[in-house]
Structure formats: C-alpha cells, structure tokens
Design an enzyme around this catalytic site. Structure first.
Site, mmCIF file in Angstrom:
data_model
loop_
_atom_site.group_PDB
_atom_site.id
_atom_site.type_symbol
_atom_site.label_atom_id
_atom_site.label_comp_id
_atom_site.label_asym_id
_atom_site.label_seq_id
_atom_site.Cartn_x
_atom_site.Cartn_y
_atom_site.Cartn_z
ATOM 1 N N TYR A 133 -34.155 26.290 16.129
ATOM 2 C CA TYR A 133 -33.133 25.638 15.303
ATOM 3 C C TYR A 133 -33.362 26.078 13.860
ATOM 4 O O TYR A 133 -34.277 25.620 13.196
ATOM 5 C CB TYR A 133 -33.247 24.124 15.459
ATOM 6 C CG TYR A 133 -32.256 23.296 14.651
ATOM 7 C CD1 TYR A 133 -31.205 23.857 13.926
ATOM 8 C CD2 TYR A 133 -32.357 21.909 14.627
ATOM 9 C CE1 TYR A 133 -30.310 23.093 13.217
ATOM 10 C CE2 TYR A 133 -31.460 21.116 13.908
ATOM 11 C CZ TYR A 133 -30.445 21.719 13.207
ATOM 12 O OH TYR A 133 -29.562 20.945 12.495
ATOM 13 N N LYS A 161 -30.202 28.563 17.372
ATOM 14 C CA LYS A 161 -29.054 27.848 16.799
ATOM 15 C C LYS A 161 -29.016 28.257 15.345
ATOM 16 O O LYS A 161 -29.895 27.886 14.555
ATOM 17 C CB LYS A 161 -29.255 26.336 16.953
ATOM 18 C CG LYS A 161 -28.274 25.506 16.197
ATOM 19 C CD LYS A 161 -28.280 24.098 16.738
ATOM 20 C CE LYS A 161 -28.375 23.033 15.675
ATOM 21 N NZ LYS A 161 -27.414 23.145 14.606
HETATM 22 O O1 SI3 Z 1 -28.704 19.395 14.845
HETATM 23 C C1 SI3 Z 1 -27.538 19.089 14.653
HETATM 24 O O2 SI3 Z 1 -27.147 17.936 14.670
HETATM 25 C C2 SI3 Z 1 -26.571 20.129 14.366
HETATM 26 O O3 SI3 Z 1 -26.171 20.877 15.184
HETATM 27 C C3 SI3 Z 1 -26.128 20.176 13.035
HETATM 28 C C4 SI3 Z 1 -24.910 21.065 12.809
HETATM 29 O O4 SI3 Z 1 -25.316 22.371 12.502
HETATM 30 C C5 SI3 Z 1 -24.179 20.437 11.686
HETATM 31 N N1 SI3 Z 1 -25.005 20.495 10.498
HETATM 32 C C6 SI3 Z 1 -25.390 19.372 9.901
HETATM 33 C C7 SI3 Z 1 -26.353 19.501 8.788
HETATM 34 O O5 SI3 Z 1 -24.977 18.276 10.198
HETATM 35 C C8 SI3 Z 1 -22.831 21.053 11.479
HETATM 36 O O6 SI3 Z 1 -22.093 20.756 12.623
HETATM 37 C C9 SI3 Z 1 -22.167 20.472 10.234
HETATM 38 O O7 SI3 Z 1 -22.247 19.075 10.228
HETATM 39 C C10 SI3 Z 1 -20.702 20.840 10.168
HETATM 40 O O8 SI3 Z 1 -20.549 22.218 10.275
HETATM 41 C C11 SI3 Z 1 -20.084 20.336 8.857
HETATM 42 O O9 SI3 Z 1 -20.616 21.027 7.759
#
Ligand code: SI3
Length: 288
Positions: A133, A161
């Site tokens: 990750y 990821k």
């Molecule tokens: O581990 C996780 O919950 C994720 O997959 C996080 C994901 O990469 C999200 N990043 C964060 C910091 O929340 C994204 O989905 C992000 O919220 C989204 O792209 C909006 O910026």
C-alpha cells in the site's frame, strides 16, 4: 484478484465503538447495490490508524462473516508496530482473506532497506500474498521503479495499491512488471490510470459511487474513452464536492441518505456541523 475494490468504511457510534449492524449494512450496500468485485478492509477509509488491534480484528471478523466467499477480501494489516502487523496478517489469513496489504511504514524516516525488511518479515510469518500500500502523500514514503522491483522480488508480494498522481512511474511499473497486480488508489484519476492498463482500483468513494467507478474502468478497458471521460467528469464533480465538505464524514452521510446506518467518524476526525450535514444531503440528492 482483478477489478474494483471498495476501501471499506466502518460504522462507529458517537463514542467511537464499532456499530456492527451499520458495518454489515455498509458491506451489503457495496455488494448488493454497487456490485464491486471486492472489499479492502481496514485501510485509511476504515479509519484503521485510529482504532485498537482488537477493533481491527473485530472488523475483519464481521466483514468476513457478512461476505463469506461472495466477493474478494483484502485485509490491510500495516502498522508501525511490526508485531501488530504480523498478528493482524495471521488473523486475516486464518479468516481466509484472499490477500493482505500493508501500508509502507511511516512517521520515522525509514531507509528503503528497512522498508524491504518490514515486508519480508511480515511475509516470513504468514502464508498469504501481499499487496504493497503506497500512499506517499500521507506517509512521506516515495519509492522508485527499482525499489518497487526489489520488493516484487519476493514472490509473495503480488502487487501494489498505487495511490499517487505519478503517471510516469505508474506507466513504468506497468511495463516493467506485467505479472504484478497494480491497483489505482485515487478515484478522481481512475480513467487516467485505467488507460495505462491497471488491473483494478481501490477507493473510498466507491462506497457510494461504485457503479460509476465500475463503468469508468470497464469503458476504458473496452477502449470507449469518450464515454469513460463523461462518467469520470460526473464522478469528479461529486468527488470535488465531497472533498470540500469532509471526505469520510460526507461519504457516511451519503450512505445514511441511502438508508445505510454508516454512523460517525472516530475522533479526532470532526463531526459535520448542520451546514455540512445539509451540504452532504444536497450532494447525495444531486449525484446519487
Ligand atoms: O486505504 C484506503 O482506504 C484507500 O484505498 C484510500 C484511497 O486511496 C483513498 N485515499 C484516501 C486517503 O482516502 C482515495 O479513494 C481517496 O479518498 C479518493 O481518491 C478521494 O481523494
């Protein structure tokens, strides 16, 4: 393991305890309504870094119990305390999670050799595959192509990821490691990543916008870029509004609008004030 994975939210009550009924409803919404291919459990979106080891295990239990074998499960186990990471990795593996994932160790400025040792040590202690990750904006850990390659030398490291806006590195990774899984992590960049032939994506907004995310990914895979761009445009209008109102809080309010008992975020995350709640409702009415 290809496809779209929701970075699963967890429902907490106002005291910060796990709301099991609400968590089960979030899982069901993702499977039954959004129809995602899998769930990424105890990631950033699950507020993993704000909860105890016991709470993390309880979430792994509840989600597996609700899902059974109906969709794939990836359990995020990364922790600064490597003993905790190993304990959680073994726990998720015993529950038959399809893979584990671990955030790069953060806070201290670890050397790359230390990061590599962290992953190899976890994997020496667990009989499962692992997805790195990588989220440099939150961890401060930036790895280059060669360093990813060194981590990939462990055959139990099956992918990454990739949550970064570095499309040059993403393209280089894709070509250098065609047999490793690459998941895009920024939902607002899903189309741009999809045209680089990623294997899937993992995102927080898929909790409410999973159907559009699937469309973007599938349209891009079919070469229907113009159509995919239109869906990404609506998606990004939605994400922009969510981000200005409070990311996880607003997603939870949208889920509540859809009848899902998504609960509250844990402190120190804020609780939305009346204006924020009204805004979240408007976003839900407009886009979902
Ligand atoms: O581990 C996780 O919950 C994720 O997959 C996080 C994901 O990469 C999200 N990043 C964060 C910091 O929340 C994204 O989905 C992000 O919220 C989204 O792209 C909006 O910026």
């Amino acid at each position: 393991m290809n496809g779209l994975y929701t970075a699963l939210m967890c429902s907490f009550d106002e005291q910060g305890n796990i709301n099991e009924k609400g968590l089960r409803e979030i899982v069901r919404y993702n499977i039954d309504v959004s129809k995602v291919d899998g769930l990424y459990v105890n990631g950033s979106t699950g507020e993993n870094f704000l909860i105890s080891t016991e709470a993390k295990k309880k979430i792994f239990d509840i989600v597996k119990d609700e899902v059974g074998d109906s969709v794939k499960l990836i359990g995020q186990v990364g922790a600064l305390n490597i003993d905790e990471a190993i304990e959680l990795a073994q726990y998720a593996t015993d529950l038959n999670y399809d893979a584990i994932s671990a955030v790069t160790p953060f806070y201290y400025k670890f050397e790359f050799e230390e990061i590599k040792d962290y992953y190899n040590t976890i994997l020496e202690n667990v009989d499962n595959d692992l997805i790195i990750y990588s989220i440099p904006a939150l961890t401060g850990v930036n790895m280059n192509l060669e360093q990813f390659g060194e981590l990939f030398q462990n055959e139990k490291v099956i992918g990454v990821k990739f949550t970064a806006p570095d499309f040059f590195l993403l393209e280089r990774l894709r070509h250098a490691y065609p047999n490793k899984l690459i998941y895009s992590g920024f939902d607002e960049m899903l189309l741009s990543a999809s045209v680089l032939n990623i294997d899937g994506a993992i995102g927080s907004t898929f909790n409410v916008n999973g159907q559009r995310a699937k469309q973007i990914f599938e349209l891009a895979q079919n070469g229907q870029i113009e159509e995919a761009r239109e869906v990404q445009k609506v998606t990004n209008d939605l994400i922009a509004e969510i981000l200005t109102n409070g990311l996880y809080q607003t997603i939870k309010e949208i889920l509540k609008y859809k009848g899902v008992d998504a609960g509250f975020c844990r402190k120190p995350m804020k609780t939305l004030k009346p204006e924020g709640l009204a805004k979240a409702r408007k976003i839900a009415e407009k886009y979902l």
